[in-house]
Every structure is written in C-alpha cells, then in structure tokens.
Design a protein around this motif. Structure first.
Motif, mmCIF file in Angstrom:
data_model
loop_
_atom_site.group_PDB
_atom_site.id
_atom_site.type_symbol
_atom_site.label_atom_id
_atom_site.label_comp_id
_atom_site.label_asym_id
_atom_site.label_seq_id
_atom_site.Cartn_x
_atom_site.Cartn_y
_atom_site.Cartn_z
ATOM 1 N N GLU A 247 0.834 -1.207 0.000
ATOM 2 C CA GLU A 247 0.000 0.000 0.000
ATOM 3 C C GLU A 247 0.871 1.260 0.000
ATOM 4 O O GLU A 247 0.622 2.197 -0.759
ATOM 5 C CB GLU A 247 -0.900 0.008 1.239
ATOM 6 C CG GLU A 247 -1.913 -1.124 1.294
ATOM 7 C CD GLU A 247 -3.122 -0.850 0.409
ATOM 8 O OE1 GLU A 247 -3.308 0.283 -0.055
ATOM 9 O OE2 GLU A 247 -3.874 -1.806 0.169
ATOM 10 N N GLU B 138 -3.648 5.633 -0.943
ATOM 11 C CA GLU B 138 -2.937 4.345 -0.826
ATOM 12 C C GLU B 138 -1.810 4.445 0.206
ATOM 13 O O GLU B 138 -1.609 3.529 1.006
ATOM 14 C CB GLU B 138 -2.384 3.894 -2.189
ATOM 15 C CG GLU B 138 -3.435 3.625 -3.256
ATOM 16 C CD GLU B 138 -4.385 2.481 -2.933
ATOM 17 O OE1 GLU B 138 -4.336 1.930 -1.826
ATOM 18 O OE2 GLU B 138 -5.210 2.149 -3.802
ATOM 19 N N HIS C 193 -3.203 4.170 3.518
ATOM 20 C CA HIS C 193 -3.508 2.767 3.868
ATOM 21 C C HIS C 193 -2.257 2.104 4.446
ATOM 22 O O HIS C 193 -2.322 1.413 5.461
ATOM 23 C CB HIS C 193 -3.956 1.967 2.633
ATOM 24 C CG HIS C 193 -5.232 2.472 2.024
ATOM 25 N ND1 HIS C 193 -5.686 2.040 0.805
ATOM 26 C CD2 HIS C 193 -6.135 3.382 2.467
ATOM 27 C CE1 HIS C 193 -6.827 2.640 0.523
ATOM 28 N NE2 HIS C 193 -7.114 3.470 1.515
ATOM 29 N N ILE D 40 -10.461 1.282 4.791
ATOM 30 C CA ILE D 40 -9.653 1.005 3.594
ATOM 31 C C ILE D 40 -10.512 0.345 2.511
ATOM 32 O O ILE D 40 -10.450 0.724 1.342
ATOM 33 C CB ILE D 40 -8.424 0.119 3.936
ATOM 34 C CG1 ILE D 40 -7.482 0.864 4.888
ATOM 35 C CG2 ILE D 40 -7.676 -0.284 2.668
ATOM 36 C CD1 ILE D 40 -6.234 0.073 5.302
ATOM 37 N N GLU E 75 -11.023 1.454 -1.332
ATOM 38 C CA GLU E 75 -10.674 0.582 -2.472
ATOM 39 C C GLU E 75 -11.861 0.455 -3.432
ATOM 40 O O GLU E 75 -11.663 0.411 -4.646
ATOM 41 C CB GLU E 75 -10.229 -0.824 -2.018
ATOM 42 C CG GLU E 75 -9.174 -0.869 -0.926
ATOM 43 C CD GLU E 75 -7.811 -0.313 -1.319
ATOM 44 O OE1 GLU E 75 -7.733 0.483 -2.266
ATOM 45 O OE2 GLU E 75 -6.828 -0.662 -0.651
#
Ligand SMILES: [Fe+2]
Ligand SMILES: [Fe+2]
Length: 288
Positions: free
Chosen positions: A34, A65, A68, A147, A151
């Motif tokens: 990530e 990202e 994350h 998360i 996504e």
C-alpha cells in the motif's frame, strides 16, 4: 481529498488480547504494498502524461494508498512493537522497483492499464472486507472498513476512466479479458511475496519467493468467504463489460471459490511443512 485521516482512527481502542497472531504478518506485508502507491502513481502519470484529469486523480489516489500503508504500519507496530515499519518499507522499495518513467502501459493500452487497476482494486476491496469481518480486534476492524471503502471508490474511479478510454481505443473483449486474467495471475508474483519477506523475515534470511508466497497466501486466503468472491466476481465482470449479476458471473464465482479453496489448502500444506522444517533445524541447533 482523503475521506478519512489516520488521526480519526480510534487508536486508543486497540486491544492486544484480541489480536489474532496470524494476522500480524499479513498486515505488515500489506503495509509495504500500500505504501508503495506513490511510486505506482508516478508510473501512471507517466503513462497518462497528456491527460491532466487522470493525472490529478492518480495523485489523489496515491495519497489514499499511502495512508492505507501508514495506517496498517501503525497497527502492526502496536501489535508487534519490534516491527520497524520505516526500515521494512525502505528495504521493500529498494528491492521492488516500478518503472516510474514508462512511456506506455505495460498492459499494451490505456484501457488495459485501467482494467488492470480495476482488478487490483477489486482484490484489495474484497481482501480488506474479508480481513475486517474476520478480525475481532476493534482498531483493525475499523481500519479495514475504512480502507475497503476507499478501495471500492478506487475501483469506480478507474472504471470511469476506463470507459472513457474504451470509447477511444475500442479494445476488443478478448483483449480486455486477457489483461484482467493476466493481472489476477500476477497476484502470485513478487509484489506480495517480497513484501512478506521485507516485513517478516529475520535479518539475514534470503528472499525465497515460494516460501514467502506460501507465508502470505497460506494465511490470507483463509479469511475469504464465498460472499467476498461472489462480490469480487461481479466487479471483475463489470470491468470487462459483462453482466455483473448474471448466470455466468454466478458460475465464475463458484469456480473461483473452488480454485481459491484448493490453492489455500496447498499453501497451508507448504506452511505446515515450513513449520516442521523450522522446528527440526531448531532442535538440531540445540543438540549441536
Ligand atoms: Fe489501498
Ligand atoms: Fe486502492
């Protein structure tokens, strides 16, 4: 614009008694991949160099990202205070290089690149949903939920841009299917296995793709339930232009579930063999 920040996570609810030990190596490895999103954004911006709208979207995507990675890295450090997230990531970045100056997509077309991105976001969205649902630890549950929602939004983002390029490039269905299957197959390449090595192996232990892949997959695949595969298959079908909730998607989901169970059991066997070999070499070392 981020939809949440690390500071908003209720870190004070972290409960070490509810941490499942098998989850820790997975979270550490996922943090590597990530966190590497910013390098992938450089690659994407290079491929889409004359598309300022997409370049802006890639920048925003990368910020999420990276977050994350940082959230997972922070959780892994709480669960295992000996984990050095920055050092592990430095090792990962050093050994896993993305061509950040690519002139064209490695998928052969921009539509193909965006379909490949949709496959990745399908995978991560399903994975964090599965991991969050299986975990009892409240902070990991919260992070996974946040998360997974990101996504899914990323999937929609790449899907919308893909539709725009599909009109222009007219990539045929067999080519779209080939890119999608190709990217799914790459799950077993170095990206995750090497992330597992950098974040879990003791210093001095050489990278071994098969051992590390089994270490990752043997644990990760156990969290999936059929409903995650069914939902993921719908997203894959949508990305390649098929009906996401038809009979074909249903058949494909059942087939994928059987394949996953078979792969999971094989990886678990490999993991068990590793454990036996480790304990044998430990007792030999004690005897010496
Ligand atoms: Fe992510
Ligand atoms: Fe994503």
């Amino acid at each position: 614009m981020k939809h949440w920040t690390i500071e908003q996570v209720a870190w004070d609810r972290f409960d070490p008694a509810k941490v499942e030990p098998e989850v820790i190596p997975l979270v550490k490895a996922a943090a590597m991949v990530e966190r590497n999103g910013d390098d992938y954004a450089l690659y994407l911006k290079s491929v889409f160099k004359d598309d300022p709208d997409f370049q802006q979207a890639a920048d925003n995507w990368a910020v999420e990202e990276v977050q994350h990675g940082d959230a997972l890295g922070k959780w892994a450090t709480l669960a295992d205070p000996s984990f050095d997230y920055p050092a592990a990531f430095a090792k990962y970045r050093e050994g896993f290089k993305i061509d950040v100056k690519a002139d064209a997509s490695i998928r052969g077309s921009r539509t193909g690149e965006l379909i490949a991105r949709c496959m990745v976001e399908t995978g991560t969205s399903s994975y964090y949903t599965a991991l969050g649902e299986a975990s009892e630890e409240p902070v990991l549950k919260e992070i996974c939920r946040l998360i997974a929602a990101d996504e899914y939004r990323h999937f929609k983002l790449f899907y919308d841009h893909m539709k725009r390029y599909l009109e222009r490039e007219n990539l045929s269905f067999p080519k779209r299917l080939r890119v999608a299957l190709g990217r799914i197959g790459e799950t077993e390449d170095d990206e995750l296995a090497f992330a597992f090595h950098c974040s879990n192996d003791p210093p001095g232990l050489a990278y071994d793709h098969d051992r590390c892949l089994a270490g990752y997959m043997g644990r990760a695949m156990g969290f999936y339930r059929f409903r995650h595969i069914e939902r993921g298959m719908g997203m894959i079908f949508k990305a390649i232009g098929l009906e996401p909730r038809g009979r074909m998607a249903d058949i494909a989901a059942k087939g994928a579930w059987r394949l996953l169970c078979w792969r999971r059991d094989r990886y678990r066997q490999a993991l068990a063999q590793q454990a036996v070999a480790n304990s044998e070499s430990a007792s030999l070392a004690r005897a010496a």
